[in-house]
Design a protein around this motif. Structure first.
Motif: not given
Length: 85
Positions: A71-72, A2-6, A76, A74
């Motif tokens: 990177q963080r 899973t992608e990390p939470k923004p 991009g 939501e």
């Protein structure tokens, strides 16, 4: 995986990131502002070497901060015209 939470919301208009949406984003922003305060204090020193170190810290901190925000965020960083993605 899973992608990390923004940590940051995207800007509604324009390019880049908006305000933080998690405590991690606020902590990153607060830490960056604290580093800027220290660099501002270093800039008022009379020794040129200390000012040079302060400038190097400013460049490194800004590059790290922008990279982490990029990177963080939501969805991009991209140009947005006001509509939700």
């Amino acid at each position: 995986m899973t992608e990390p939470k923004p940590w940051f919301a995207p800007k509604r208009f324009g390019y880049g990131a908006g305000l933080p949406v998690t405590w991690q984003g606020w902590a990153l922003l607060g830490g960056y502002l604290a580093i800027l305060a220290v660099v501002g204090w270093l800039d008022h020193q009379t020794d040129g070497r200390v000012r040079t170190i302060g400038f190097a810290v400013l460049v490194a901190a800004t590059a790290t901060f922008v990279s982490l925000v990029y990177q963080r965020t939501e969805g991009g960083w991209k140009w947005r015209w006001g509509k939700r993605d």
